[in-house]
Structures are given as structure tokens and as C-alpha cells.
Design a protein around this motif. Structure first.
Motif, short mmCIF file in Angstrom:
data_model
loop_
_atom_site.label_atom_id
_atom_site.label_comp_id
_atom_site.label_asym_id
_atom_site.label_seq_id
_atom_site.Cartn_x
_atom_site.Cartn_y
_atom_site.Cartn_z
N SER A 36 -134.32 93.57 34.57
CA SER A 36 -133.48 92.37 34.42
C SER A 36 -134.35 91.21 33.96
O SER A 36 -135.58 91.30 33.96
CB SER A 36 -132.88 91.97 35.76
N ALA A 37 -133.70 90.10 33.68
CA ALA A 37 -134.42 88.85 33.47
C ALA A 37 -134.97 88.37 34.81
O ALA A 37 -134.44 88.74 35.86
CB ALA A 37 -133.47 87.80 32.91
N THR A 42 -131.06 83.97 33.67
CA THR A 42 -129.76 84.12 32.97
C THR A 42 -128.86 82.93 33.29
O THR A 42 -128.17 82.42 32.41
CB THR A 42 -129.10 85.46 33.33
N GLU A 120 -133.90 89.00 29.35
CA GLU A 120 -134.39 90.37 29.49
C GLU A 120 -135.46 90.67 28.44
O GLU A 120 -136.41 91.42 28.71
CB GLU A 120 -133.22 91.36 29.35
N PHE A 182 -128.77 95.03 30.73
CA PHE A 182 -127.78 94.00 30.42
C PHE A 182 -127.44 93.90 28.93
O PHE A 182 -126.28 93.84 28.57
CB PHE A 182 -128.31 92.67 30.96
N ARG A 196 -122.29 90.01 33.56
CA ARG A 196 -123.28 89.63 34.56
C ARG A 196 -123.54 90.78 35.53
O ARG A 196 -122.61 91.50 35.93
CB ARG A 196 -122.83 88.37 35.33
N GLY A 197 -124.79 90.94 35.88
CA GLY A 197 -125.17 92.06 36.76
C GLY A 197 -125.25 93.37 36.01
O GLY A 197 -125.42 94.44 36.62
N GLY A 198 -125.18 93.31 34.68
CA GLY A 198 -125.04 94.53 33.87
C GLY A 198 -126.26 95.42 33.75
O GLY A 198 -126.18 96.53 33.21
N SER A 199 -127.42 94.97 34.28
CA SER A 199 -128.61 95.84 34.19
C SER A 199 -128.43 97.13 34.97
O SER A 199 -128.97 98.17 34.59
CB SER A 199 -129.84 95.09 34.70
N1 ASP Z 1 -129.77 89.11 33.94
C1 ASP Z 1 -128.38 89.50 34.01
C2 ASP Z 1 -127.64 88.68 35.05
O1 ASP Z 1 -128.26 87.85 35.69
C3 ASP Z 1 -128.19 90.97 34.24
C4 ASP Z 1 -128.71 91.50 35.56
O2 ASP Z 1 -129.57 90.89 36.19
O3 ASP Z 1 -128.24 92.55 35.97
O4 ASP Z 1 -126.46 88.82 35.19
#
Ligand code: ASP
Ligand code: ADP
Ligand code: MG
Length: 439
Positions: A36-37, A42, A120, A182, A196-199
Motif C-alpha cells: 500500500s501507500a 492516499t 503506491e 490498489f 479505498r482499501g483496494g490493496s
Molecule cells: N492506499 C489505498 C487506500 O488508502 C489502498 C490501500 O491501502 O489498501 O485506500
């Protein structure tokens, strides 16, 4: 080959990046690592985009400059040699000049996606450089070369499978293969993301595409807890979940997993393990095909739900009524989560309010429509097959002091859902913990 995904907190500082590198190289086996970042990045990129939407380039520039300074400080701490410090600083200079270039052009949602992708891209380049500095045989794959969505914005699994396997075959012999979570391209080749949260989703798609032995999601907590630790006190990790149980929990609000990331792992039969970067020896949670019979595992909650009740005397003895109602939601690409019917009416819940007004206008042709916003679905997950006597009464009893608008049971063997007001969410979650887990 196993796939390991590290979330934002796990790569959130130079020290954390070093810890991750130690973890992934400990056994010397080849791995695919999805990053992820860095935590907060993000969100900052979203903030920059908001300024640019509002035509405030100075505001955007200020945040870009602050973010750049933060990253430059990380570089100083992360690398030991001047060579890698300089190499990474010049990479960052290019990255931040690129971000600044958006302050001078017309800004649309396409540009926003390009900006969001940079978090990312930066974290993976920094970790790759660090591994190289440490002498690890490592290669960075751009996720933009193989992660793609189709015209329905769903992952194009066949394409992903073909391309990621091609990349691996063309680059044998590395110990660590790194890629971005992501980010992806859409069906038209434009930069996009998996929300969001896609990693987590990236990791599970790659794990399924590679038919990996295991997909590991490394985060900042020791696995899936039996209730939301952000809301309720005294939650406990759940050691094992069936794929369906994990999918329900993720979809209904357990933030530790992206809502749809379990599906590809389930279809490919690849187990998913949730692990804690801050405590790597903790057992975490294994998600696989096993069912623990007669056990309630966990509770999760999904906010900002709208309930819509359609009552119609015409529904009495009428066939085809439900089809007409559901077609209205389909025509507005709005999916329904809960359904409850009686002889004179049907209630449904949705979480996408984009077309709410149009949907209500169409539904009014069929009867009286009542809408409640700011509702919350509380989902109880476990082996809830109807033959297991007593779980309906136990869960309903837990909510005896809380007004419940809808109950959905029997849709699957893994879930009972209750619809309550958002203001009652904390009380309801705590009541479930007290009754189901802590008594
Ligand atoms: N960096 C993206 C987010 O904050 C993806 C992730 O962290 O999963 O949503
Ligand atoms: P990452 O950045 O590693 O993807 P997330 O913040 O997305 O991490 O997910 C981990 C967080 O999910 C935890 O810190 C925790 O606060 C939250 N969370 C919500 N519900 C649950 C749950 N049922 N079990 C574990 N964590 C949960
Ligand atoms: Mg996450």
C-alpha cells in the motif's frame, strides 16, 4: 509462491519499511509482495485532488510541498548509502514535480485517479531501492502492466492471470517481486483503482491468478476480531474463518479486509491469512474452506444504509411484483443488501444513494414508499444454518432494548443481519459482544 500484502501502517515509516524487508527476506524463499501507500498518503492525495477540483492550486501546492518534505525525511532515515539516498531523492523529485504539474491543467476525475496512484508508486519504489541497497535480488513490477478492470469496473481476472504469469515467466530467479496494491487500468487503458482499501483486493487477485499456496494480509492488528475494535471494548481475534464468513464480515464493514477481496481467493481455493506486522509471531486468522460447526464467529457493522419500504395492496396475491421492484434498482445499477417481505409489502436496504430520488419516484408507481436514512446493518456471522437451534433467539435477545427495523435470516448459512439506527450502532455491537462472546 506466497503473496504477502502490507498495508499503510505496515510501511508507514522508514523503520516499518525496514521491518517489512526483514520479514519478507527471513526465509530466503521467493515471494510476491504487494504494498500500500504509506499510511495517510492516499488521504493526502485525496485532499490535493479536492483543492484542485475547487480550483485552488496554491492550496494543493502547499500540501504537495509538505508531503514532499515528509518523504525526503524518510529517505534520510531509510538508506545507509549516499548512492541510494540520491537515487531515491531524484525519483521523489520527479514524482512531486509530476504532482505539481496537475496544478496547471484542467482537473477531472481522470487526473484524480492519476494523483491517487502515486502513493503506491512511491512506496514500492522506496522499498525496492532499500532491498537493492541491502543486496536482495528484487524486481518491481508495475501493477499498471497487469491489473485491469473490465467495462463493469470489475477486475478482469483472465487478463490479470495471463499478464501476471507472463511477467513472472519473463523474470525468473528473483527473491522478491514487488508490486503496487490498489492501482490498475480500466477497460480503456486509463489509470484507475480498486477503491479505498483496494490493496487487499490486488493481493487476493494476484494470489488467485498465481494459484499461490497462501495469501497473507499483513496489517496493524492480530487478525479478524470478533467485533469492531474501533467501536467496542474487549474484542478478541478469531483464529479461523470460512471464506463465506470472511466475505460477509468484509462486505458488512470489517475494515481489516476490502469488501470484495475474499471472492477471488475463495474461487481459486487459496487460503488467506491475516497477520500483524507489529507482532509477527501472533497466530492471526486463517481463512479457508473449513466450517466450525455451530459457532458464531464475529459481528460487523455497515453504516450509511438507507431502508426503503414499499407497501401495496396490489401486492396481495400478485405475482411479478417483486420482479418489478427489483428491476427498478437494477436499472439504476444500485445493489440491494437486505430484503424482507410480507404479503402487502417489501423492505430493502441500499448503501448507494446516488439514484435514491429516481428510485423512489419509480417505486411510487407501485405503492406507498417510506424511506429511512442513516441506518446501519449489523451482521452476525458464523455457522448459522437453520438446523442449529437457538441462534435466532439468542441474537434477537441481545438486541432486546434496541429498536430493530428489519431482520434478514436464512439468505445464507452464515449470516443474520439486523437493521438499526446508526445512533444505536455502538450499543448494538456492545450488546452482541456481551451476549455472544464475553458472557
Ligand atoms: N492506499 C489505498 C487506500 O488508502 C489502498 C490501500 O491501502 O489498501 O485506500
Ligand atoms: P491496512 O492499512 O493494513 O490495510 P486497515 O486500517 O485497512 O489496515 O485495516 C486494519 C484495521 O481494521 C484495524 O486497525 C482495525 O481498527 C480495523 N478493524 C475494523 N473491524 C475489524 C475487525 N473485525 N477485526 C480487526 N480489525 C478491524
Ligand atoms: Mg486496508
Amino acid at each position: 509462491m506466497i503473496v504477502m500484502k502490507f498495508g499503510g501502517t505496515s510501511v508507514g515509516s522508514a523503520q516499518r519499511m525496514k521491518d517489512v524487508c526483514r520479514l519478507i527476506t527471513a526465509d530466503g524463499k521467493a515471494k510476491m509482495v504487494v504494498l500500500s501507500a504509506m499510511s495517510g498518503t492516499t488521504n493526502t492525495l485525496v485532499e490535493i485532488s479536492d483543492y484542485l477540483y475547487k480550483k485552488n492550486p496554491e492550496g494543493a501546492n502547499n500540501i504537495i510541498n509538505q508531503l514532499e518534505q515528509k518523504y525526503r525525511n524518510h529517505v534520510d532515515e531509510l538508506y545507509a548509502t549516499e548512492e541510494y539516498k540520491q537515487k531515491t531523492l531524484s525519483f521523489l523529485k520527479e514524482e512531486f514535480d509530476y504532482l505539481r504539474s496537475f496544478t496547471k491543467i484542467l482537473f477531472t476525475s481522470f487526473e484524480e485517479k492519476m494523483i491517487l496512484a502515486q502513493g503506491e508508486i512511491i512506496s514500492t519504489n522506496m522499498v525496492t531501492n532499500y532491498l537493492k541497497e541491502c543486496g536482495v535480488k528484487t524486481i518491481l513490477f508495475s501493477a499498471l502492466d497487469f491489473m485491469r478492470t473490465d467495462k463493469n469496473a470489475e477486475p478482469d481476472f483472465n487478463y490479470i492471470k495471463e499478464k501476471v504469469n507472463e511477467q513472472l515467466s519473463a523474470n525468473p530467479g528473483y527473491e522478491i517481486y514487488i508490486t503496487q496494491g490498489f492501482i490498475c487500468r480500466n477497460a480503456y487503458g486509463e489509470i484507475d483503482n480498486l477503491l479505498r482499501g483496494g490493496s487487499d483486493y490486488t493481493a487476493c487477485l494476484i494470489g488467485a491468478a498465481l494459484k499461490s499456496e497462501e495469501i497473507q494480509i499483513w496489517t496493524d492488528i492480530d487478525g479478524m476480531h470478533n467485533n469492531d475494535p474501533r467501536v467496542v471494548e474487549h474484542t478478541e481475534p478469531v483464529r479461523q474463518l470460512h471464506f463465506e464468513e470472511a466475505a460477509e464480515l468484509a462486505y458488512f464493514g470489517a475494515k481489516i479486509l476490502h469488501p470484495t477481496c475474499i471472492q477471488p481467493a475463495k474461487f481459486a481455493g487459496v487460503p488467506v491469512r491475516l497477520l500483524n506486522t507489529m507482532d509477527p509471531s501472533a497466530p492471526g486468522t486463517i481463512i479457508n474452506n473449513e466450517i466450525q460447526h455451530g459457532k458464531i464467529k464475529a459481528v460487523a457493522a455497515k453504516d450509511n444504509i438507507v431502508s426503503i419500504q414499499i407497501q401495496s395492496s396490489r401486492m396481495l396475491l400478485a405475482y411479478g411484483f417483486l420482479r418489478k421492484v427489483f428491476e427498478i434498482f437494477e436499472s439504476y445499477k444500485t445493489s440491494i443488501d437486505m430484503v424482507s417481505t410480507s404479503e402487502v409489502g417489501v423492505s430493502v436496504t441500499i448503501d448507494n444513494k446516488s439514484y435514491l430520488k429516481d428510485i423512489i419516484a419509480d417505486l411510487m408507481k407501485y405503492g406507498t414508499v417510506t424511506v429511512n436514512e442513516n441506518m446501519c446493518i449489523i451482521c452476525v456471522v458464523g455457522d448459522l444454518a437453520w438446523e442449529n437451534v437457538g441462534f435466532e433467539s439468542l441474537t434477537a435477545q441481545a438486541l432486546k432494548d434496541i429498536p430493530v427495523q428489519m431482520i434478514s435470516y436464512g439468505g445464507s448459512n452464515h449470516n443474520i443481519s439486523f437493521l438499526v439506527k446508526m445512533e444505536d450502532k455502538k450499543r448494538a455491537l456492545q450488546a452482541f459482544s456481551d451476549t455472544l462472546f464475553n458472557s
